[in-house]
Scaffold this motif. Structure first.
Motif, short mmCIF file in Angstrom:
data_model
loop_
_atom_site.label_atom_id
_atom_site.label_comp_id
_atom_site.label_asym_id
_atom_site.label_seq_id
_atom_site.Cartn_x
_atom_site.Cartn_y
_atom_site.Cartn_z
N GLU A 1 -2.95 10.31 -1.03
CA GLU A 1 -4.07 9.36 -1.11
C GLU A 1 -4.51 8.95 0.29
N GLU A 2 -3.53 8.68 1.13
CA GLU A 2 -3.84 8.21 2.48
C GLU A 2 -4.51 9.30 3.32
N ASP B 1 0.85 -1.20 0.00
CA ASP B 1 0.00 0.00 0.00
C ASP B 1 0.88 1.25 0.00
N TYR C 1 -2.46 -4.54 6.86
CA TYR C 1 -3.02 -3.32 6.27
C TYR C 1 -2.81 -2.14 7.20
N HIS C 2 -2.14 -1.09 6.70
CA HIS C 2 -1.83 0.09 7.49
C HIS C 2 -1.14 -0.28 8.81
ZN LIG Z 1 -3.70 2.91 2.46
#
Ligand SMILES: [Zn+2]
Length: 533
Positions: free
Chosen positions: A365-366, A331, A481-482
């Motif tokens: 984006e984040e 990501d 994720y993250h």
């Molecule tokens: Zn992300």
């Protein structure tokens, strides 16, 4: 293919996989090599506007130059973008429920998180009203606010949507901008979101850890979409009963209905809110990167097929298992690396392209799809010349590529082209199987859609018959994720990644050379954006 594979040397891993899956332009290795650079600890998680993000951008530009891609930003490859950054000062904040004069302070972090994407007012006191999913969808004659007085109140919303609203439409109306339009018209002054436990990607403990990160917004008045909002917060599902006490309803009841997307009741809560907030605001600068692979058709070369990916990630944060660097390998080192690989592949194996290809590596984006929001409002090529966006974000090549989920699959004939290309390479496609997760509005393609550009985003899906693969994806979201463990020490299937790249390449060529530009389907909700002048 199981998670054990990475124990093998990567080169060997690739040889094994390559035998099973044929690709011609990509080997997975260059893709992984780019990721190793972008997700290196030295780049500190590529936070928007950080030195690490600047280093990632410098690397990307060097690669684009090597590949012979032409600069197409406003300042070489760069398109500068300005942001404001908001840091909550939690020790000077409070969130208190008041019932019949009795005060119950909630613990910030544990019970609730005060949002800063909307700049909160210093002091807020307001009654609370539960509004179900908090949606108004005229296309489906659906209105959660019918007959409710929410003027001067804070609405409490259960995240999600009823099953009668198709996923893409529901996702669209759940965006902050769309939601706030409705709420402002009805006079609400803020929102409290209750997470739908059925669609939680990551556990509350990690959501709570992330709250120390500053939020950002574009620093231009034209993008101010939540005028009049004074307060936003998210409440831990485990603490949500506190809001419902005395209302005649329970959170358990609401969550049970919401899990199956059933209709929800609407009612005033027996508690009101008293909140104090303090937020420190600073200015941040970053940039999108834009490069071009020129087409050759005299009539079509000034039209562009966009391949986009976000280069930023969330930076340095609270430590998890002693690691503070959120590397963002998948990501979205994965999508960024694909863009760089794609440029190189067109140098190595030039194609006759009628339209041009525009490579766009966005920032922010984040922080809420901000770089793409800016780019799609102010593209560095004429707006009408963008015919399609193929977005790549965290496509997760952690199993062999058999099935792709395609966001936007049924919205435009770009989806039909994806289907054709994928099937020709032995890969099946499906629309979003989990509409509750709102993935359609959760990456950069959405900003192109809002400007009328047919768009798709594709990602790997587990074999629906394989509980093992389903668990692999679920675990990935829960643990990586993250999180700092989305780094280069994780299992990936390089041959599958290469095959995905091959599909993207074939799709770009197909769209670039098609006689007609992609069109929205007549019944697509999103077609309206293409028709507004
Ligand atoms: Zn992300």
């Amino acid at each position: 293919m199981k998670t054990k594979l990475p124990a093998l040397p990567l080169a060997l891993l690739f040889v094994i996989s390559a035998a099973a899956q044929t690709t011609s332009h990509f080997d997975g290795q260059t893709w992984w090599d780019h990721i190793k650079v972008l997700a290196d600890d030295k780049l500190e998680g590529r936070d928007t506007g950080s030195p690490g993000e600047r280093a990632a951008q410098a690397y990307a530009i060097e690669q684009l130059k090597n590949a012979g891609a032409a600069p197409a930003g406003t300042d070489g490859f760069y398109q500068p973008v300005k942001f404001v950054s908001r840091q909550i000062v939690e020790k000077d904040c409070s969130f208190t429920l008041v019932r019949d004069g009795q005060r119950e302070p909630l613990t910030l972090g544990e019970d609730a998180i005060i949002g800063t994407r909307v700049m909160p007012a210093r002091k807020v006191e307001a009654p609370l009203v539960f509004v179900g999913y908090g949606l108004q969808v005229p296309e489906k004659s659906y209105d959660d606010f019918a007959g409710l007085d929410i003027r001067g109140k804070i609405v409490v919303i259960f995240s999600g949507s009823p099953s009668e609203i198709p996923g893409a439409l529901a996702a669209h109306y759940q965006t902050a901008a769309q939601r706030w339009k409705v709420l402002r018209a009805a006079g609400a002054i803020g929102t409290i979101s209750l997470i739908n436990p059925a669609s939680m990607d990551i556990p509350w403990s990690r959501i709570a850890l992330n709250r120390a990160h500053p939020t950002m917004d574009l620093d231009y008045p034209e993008f101010h979409e939540t005028e009049g909002a004074k307060f936003t917060a998210t409440v831990n599902p485990a603490s949500a009963e506190k809001l419902f006490a005395g209302s005649g309803h329970t959170f358990a009841e609401i969550a049970a209905l919401g899990k199956d997307r059933k209709p929800l009741p609407h009612f005033p809560l027996a508690v009101s809110l008293e909140a104090r907030t303090k937020v420190e605001v600073t200015k941040v600068r970053s940039a999108n990167l834009v490069a071009k692979i020129p087409g050759t058709d005299p009539a079509l070369k000034d039209e562009y097929v966009v391949l986009s990916a976000h280069l930023d990630h969330v930076g340095i944060g609270e430590p998890v298992n002693g690691d503070r660097i959120y590397n963002g390998a998948m990501d979205n080192g994965s999508g960024s690396a694909l863009v760089l690989d794609m440029a190189a592949s067109f140098k190595k194996n030039p194609e006759k392209l009628r339209r041009s290809i525009l490579l766009v590596l966005v920032t922010g984006e984040e922080k809420g799809l901000l770089g793409s929001k800016y780019f799609s409002a102010h593209p560095t090529v004429p707006p009408k010349s963008i015919v399609a966006d193929v977005n790549t974000d965290m496509f997760l090549p952690i199993v062999p590529l058999k099935l792709l989920t395609v966001l936007g699959l049924n919205e435009s004939d770009l989806g039909d082209q994806v289907r054709e290309v994928a099937e020709s390479l032995g890969v099946q496609v499906q629309p979003d199987p989990e509409p509750l997760r709102n993935l359609f509005v959760r990456s950069d393609q959405y900003n192109f859609i809002r400007h009328g550009v047919p768009s798709v985003a594709m990602s790997f899906s587990p074999d629906p018959e394989s509980p093992e693969q389903k668990k692999l994806f679920k675990d990935w979201l829960t643990y990586r994720y993250h999180a700092p463990s989305d780094d280069v020490n994780q299992p990936v299937d390089l041959a599958a990644a290469a095959k995905y790249e091959e599909i993207v390449r074939a799709l770009l060529i197909s769209v670039a050379n098609d006689e007609k530009r992609p069109q929205w389907k007549p019944d697509s909700f999103f077609r309206r954006y293409a028709q507004t002048p």
